[in-house]
Motif scaffolding. Structure first.
Motif, short mmCIF file in Angstrom:
data_model
loop_
_atom_site.label_atom_id
_atom_site.label_comp_id
_atom_site.label_asym_id
_atom_site.label_seq_id
_atom_site.Cartn_x
_atom_site.Cartn_y
_atom_site.Cartn_z
N PHE A 91 0.78 8.99 -6.18
CA PHE A 91 0.85 10.37 -5.71
C PHE A 91 2.26 10.62 -5.20
CE2 PHE A 91 -3.48 8.88 -5.19
CZ PHE A 91 -4.22 9.88 -5.77
N PRO A 92 3.21 10.87 -6.09
CA PRO A 92 4.61 10.99 -5.69
C PRO A 92 4.91 12.24 -4.87
CG PRO A 92 4.36 11.49 -8.02
CD PRO A 92 3.03 11.00 -7.56
N ARG A 93 4.11 13.28 -5.00
CA ARG A 93 4.38 14.52 -4.28
C ARG A 93 3.64 14.53 -2.94
NH1 ARG A 93 4.24 19.43 -8.77
NH2 ARG A 93 5.89 18.59 -10.13
N LEU A 94 4.32 15.07 -1.95
CA LEU A 94 3.74 15.14 -0.61
C LEU A 94 2.48 16.00 -0.60
CD1 LEU A 94 3.85 14.61 2.44
CD2 LEU A 94 5.40 16.57 2.64
N ARG A 95 2.50 17.08 -1.35
CA ARG A 95 1.34 17.96 -1.38
C ARG A 95 0.10 17.24 -1.89
NH1 ARG A 95 1.78 23.04 -5.28
NH2 ARG A 95 1.84 21.29 -6.77
N HIS A 96 0.28 16.38 -2.89
CA HIS A 96 -0.86 15.63 -3.42
C HIS A 96 -1.38 14.63 -2.40
CE1 HIS A 96 0.72 16.49 -7.76
NE2 HIS A 96 0.18 17.56 -7.18
N ARG A 97 -0.48 14.02 -1.65
CA ARG A 97 -0.92 13.05 -0.64
C ARG A 97 -1.67 13.74 0.49
NH1 ARG A 97 4.29 10.72 -1.77
NH2 ARG A 97 5.18 11.56 0.17
N LEU A 98 -1.25 14.97 0.84
CA LEU A 98 -1.97 15.70 1.87
C LEU A 98 -3.38 16.08 1.41
CD1 LEU A 98 0.85 18.02 3.27
CD2 LEU A 98 -0.15 15.99 4.34
N TRP A 99 -3.50 16.49 0.14
CA TRP A 99 -4.83 16.79 -0.38
C TRP A 99 -5.70 15.53 -0.42
CZ3 TRP A 99 -7.31 21.08 -0.58
CH2 TRP A 99 -6.64 22.30 -0.72
N LEU A 100 -5.10 14.40 -0.72
CA LEU A 100 -5.85 13.15 -0.71
C LEU A 100 -6.34 12.81 0.70
CD1 LEU A 100 -6.81 10.61 -2.25
CD2 LEU A 100 -4.59 9.57 -1.71
N LEU A 101 -5.49 13.05 1.70
CA LEU A 101 -5.90 12.81 3.09
C LEU A 101 -7.05 13.73 3.47
CD1 LEU A 101 -5.49 11.61 5.92
CD2 LEU A 101 -3.77 13.40 6.32
N PHE A 102 -6.96 14.99 3.11
CA PHE A 102 -8.04 15.93 3.40
C PHE A 102 -9.34 15.50 2.74
CE2 PHE A 102 -10.50 19.68 2.10
CZ PHE A 102 -10.76 20.26 3.34
N PRO A 162 0.82 -1.23 0.00
CA PRO A 162 0.00 0.00 0.00
C PRO A 162 0.84 1.27 0.00
CG PRO A 162 -0.82 -1.58 1.62
CD PRO A 162 0.50 -2.10 1.15
N ILE A 163 1.97 1.25 0.72
CA ILE A 163 2.82 2.44 0.76
C ILE A 163 3.42 2.72 -0.62
CG2 ILE A 163 4.81 3.48 1.89
CD1 ILE A 163 4.41 1.52 4.19
N LEU A 164 3.92 1.67 -1.25
CA LEU A 164 4.51 1.85 -2.58
C LEU A 164 3.48 2.28 -3.60
CD1 LEU A 164 6.86 -1.28 -2.62
CD2 LEU A 164 7.46 1.10 -2.09
N LEU A 165 2.27 1.74 -3.49
CA LEU A 165 1.21 2.12 -4.43
C LEU A 165 0.85 3.59 -4.26
CD1 LEU A 165 -0.92 1.34 -6.54
CD2 LEU A 165 -2.44 0.72 -4.63
N LEU A 166 0.74 4.05 -3.03
CA LEU A 166 0.40 5.46 -2.79
C LEU A 166 1.51 6.37 -3.31
CD1 LEU A 166 -1.62 7.42 -1.44
CD2 LEU A 166 -0.25 7.23 0.64
N GLU A 167 2.77 6.01 -3.08
CA GLU A 167 3.87 6.85 -3.56
C GLU A 167 3.96 6.84 -5.08
OE1 GLU A 167 7.32 5.44 -1.61
OE2 GLU A 167 6.85 6.42 0.32
N LYS A 168 3.56 5.73 -5.67
CA LYS A 168 3.60 5.67 -7.14
C LYS A 168 2.51 6.52 -7.76
CE LYS A 168 3.35 2.36 -10.96
NZ LYS A 168 3.19 0.93 -11.33
#
Length: 699
Positions: free
Chosen positions: A147-158, A139-145
């Protein structure tokens, strides 16, 4: 080669000599040493041959067979240290001068324990190595693949948290949308403890505060799980005392499903509806209740997981349920729980950051418990939200303290075993948060001496719990020792224990260990990254959430009155003379007289007949009370003679407050008197007409 031969020592050999001094020269002052050194250097500069100015100093070249080793040991020092070794117990005696009265074996054991507690010389910090790493890293590798940018992952969390809130709100709104019942209107939400009749004399003399007794009713909606709502202190039903079971008196008989169920007016309404099959215990529901006035001979039956209580006399207020009522209302707690479990599980699997995982999950579980799985006895949703919001803000502050200072950060930091974290920590947290279901089988309602003494099975259950805790504490202590942190935590819990002892001995205050207090006390003992610690920590966090969301921030120190609740007060009981009974064909009577009250604070007496207050009088010296009756006579007339058994209980009054009632004395339908057993039946309402939360009289 000895350095006393003239001109035979080269500069090289002079630089490779060793100087051995006798003890007298070693003990000389530094000033004389410096002067000797300068004298030697000055005399040797002109001739190139070292001159010995101190007869105790001998120079030996390093290539001589008798040359000493580089690190020389003084022979004189060895001769001075030839005494026998000092025994160990004498070496340790200096540090135990103040404790000479302690036997040496005991001191030796204490020293050994202290050394053991400090742990190994090289402490190790435990880290969880994931089982099946490729699966847990996926799951970690899939998410980084994706959404490679931290900003995108934060928006996904929101976005994910926003979807959680919106979905939860929409499903909860569906629960509130209830269609009207023709002829009865929109169902009113009530709690599991709602009843028409208040306890003992709560409805006043002759039940005037609880009227009407008949020709009334309303549409209601009950939450789920009302079958588990029990009486926690003895409640009188005639000569019976009901405790740790639902207060359901009457219902359909054991045989004959087509008979209309009739319940006594003080029965829990929602529990009675579950017993009658009107609503579901698992999902709640709605129905219509109708008052039918005085009824007698309430039967006992076991239906839908509830065993009702029999009562073989009459009661002025009874109710039944309308048949053929269609209602679509449903308690959505299980759907809301499923939503929160799914959203929190996805967060746990995908997020490795400890704070981004912990705080959203903590908040989500808090609101799920407070609004769905274990809400407070507040039927008005806006009031419930306001109440939970008032506890939520300090709960989040406590969550930060737990995270940053009580070991949660340490346990979750660097943890990449995503599925193990989800099963152990998050799963344990949900188990602790749903304690009203998961630990409902444990026969302990409250950790007070009174409850533990009167609840069946509580002492044995507490013993088992203590044994389990001892095993867990021992295992956790071993892990702390391996990490070299055991001594620090022993000091911490010593301070905590001293504080608890101080709380116990404080006058006029009682120590109360609530859900959240227990969690806070034990949580620091889980501050390591092992699988067992993850499970324990999740359970304790869930227990903390359940305690705050359901019961709020109750103080750890409470007065005896606050803890009393509706239990016995231990007040004096009226002493009655043998009653005077008159039996006749058309009229019978029984007359009671009582002795003087035990003190001037008691200025009246209250009498219950069949758990309804039928008589109250005051006998003070005031002119207003000078004509107050000094006895109480109860009569049976006409068809009442020989028809019903009746139950009498008595209590002293303090102004408008009544104290403990006696146990019930019985006047049988044949006219015989059975005296009451010694001791109180249960405490009355503190104030006449007072209303307890969750037991509001229905109008």
């Amino acid at each position: 080669m000895v350095g006393t031969q003239d001109g035979a020592t080269s500069p090289k050999s002079v630089g490779q000599v060793h100087q051995v001094q006798d003890p007298e020269s070693l003990s000389s002052s530094s000033g004389s040493d410096n002067s000797a050194s300068s004298s030697n250097s000055s005399s040797g500069t002109g001739t190139g041959t070292p001159t010995v100015t101190n007869s105790a100093t001998i120079l030996i070249t390093t290539d001589h067979p008798d040359a000493p080793l580089p690190e020389i040991t003084l022979v004189e020092a060895l001769e001075a240290d030839n005494s026998p070794p000092t025994p160990r117990f004498l070496q340790d005696a200096g540090s135990w001068k103040r404790w000479k009265w302690v036997p040496y074996p005991v001191r030796r054991s204490i020293v050994a324990v202290i050394r053991w507690a400090h742990g190994p010389a090289t402490p190790q910090r435990f880290r969880i190595k994931p089982l099946f790493p490729s699966v847990q890293y996926a799951p970690i590798l899939l998410l980084e693949k994706k959404f490679p940018r931290l900003r995108h992952r934060l928006w996904l969390l929101f976005f994910w948290i926003a979807m959680w809130i919106i979905t939860f709100a929409l499903v909860m709104r569906k629960e509130l949308d209830v269609d009207e019942i023709p002829g009865w209107g929109r169902p009113v939400s009530i709690g599991c403890g709602a009843a028409y009749w208040d306890m003992d004399n709560g409805c006043g003399l002759n039940g005037m505060r609880c009227r009407p007794f008949t020709n009334s009713g309303f549409a209601f909606k009950c939450p789920a799980n009302c079958a588990s709502y029990e009486v926690l202190n003895p409640r009188a039903v005639g000569d019976q005392e009901v405790v740790y079971r639902p207060l359901i008196v009457g219902g359909p008989p054991a045989t004959g499903d087509d008979i209309t169920p009739v319940y006594r007016g003080d029965s829990y309404l929602c529990g009675s509806a579950v017993h009658a099959g009107v609503v579901s215990n698992a999902h709640g529901g709605c129905g219509v209740v109708r008052l039918i006035g005085t009824r007698r001979n309430f039967s006992s039956s076991d239906r839908n997981g509830i065993e009702s209580i029999a009562f073989d006399s009459y009661f002025p207020l009874s109710f039944t349920f309308e048949e053929g009522v269609e209602c679509s209302a449903k308690d959505m707690r299980w759907a809301l729980l499923a939503i929160s479990v799914v959203f929190s599980t996805v967060l746990s699997v995908l997020i490795t950051s400890p704070h981004l995982f912990f705080f959203p999950v903590f908040a989500g579980i808090y609101w799920t418990v407070g609004l769905a799985t274990d809400p407070a006895n507040i039927t008005d949703v806006p009031s419930l939200i306001s109440r939970e919001l008032g506890s939520f803000l300090p709960a989040m502050l406590a969550a930060w303290v737990m995270y940053d200072h009580m070991g949660i950060r340490r346990s979750l930091s660097g943890l990449t075993a995503q599925f193990e974290k989800t099963v152990l920590w998050l799963g344990g947290c949900w188990v602790g948060a749903l304690t009203n279901y998961t630990f409902d089988f444990i026969p302990i309602q409250r950790l007070t001496p009174h409850d533990l003494a009167q609840q069946p099975g509580a002492p044995a259950a507490l013993t088992i719990i203590i044994i389990v805790l001892i095993v867990i504490v021992a295992s956790q202590a071993w892990f702390f020792r391996q990490e070299g942190r055991l001594v620090r935590y022993l000091k911490f819990y010593t301070i905590v224990g001293a504080g608890l002892i101080l709380c116990v001995i404080l006058p006029d205050l009682k120590l109360r260990i609530h859900h959240y207090i227990l969690a806070l006390l034990l949580l620091p003992g889980t501050s390591m990254q092992t699988r067992l610690s993850l499970l324990y920590q999740g359970l304790l966090v869930g227990l903390f959430i359940n305690g705050i969301a359901r019961w709020g921030w109750d103080p750890v120190l409470q007065t005896a009155y606050a803890l009393q609740g509706d239990a016995q007060l231990g007040s004096p009981l009226p002493a009655l003379a043998a009653p005077v009974i008159s039996l006749g064909k058309n009229i019978s009577s029984i007359t009671f007289t009582w002795g003087k009250p035990p003190g001037s604070v008691y200025d009246g007496i209250s009498v219950l007949v069949n758990d309804v207050e039928r008589f109250r009088t005051y006998f003070s010296n005031d002119e207003f009370d000078k004509n107050a009756p000094s006895n109480f006579t109860w009569t049976r007339e006409g068809e009442e003679v020989g028809r019903d058994t009746e139950y009498f209980r008595f209590a002293w009054m303090q102004g408008y407050k009544s104290e403990d009632y006696t146990k019930a004395g019985v006047w049988t339908k044949e006219g015989e008197w059975v005296a009451m057993a010694p001791g109180p039946s249960r405490v009355n309402k503190r104030e006449v007409g007072g209303i307890d939360e969750g037991r509001k009289r229905l109008s």
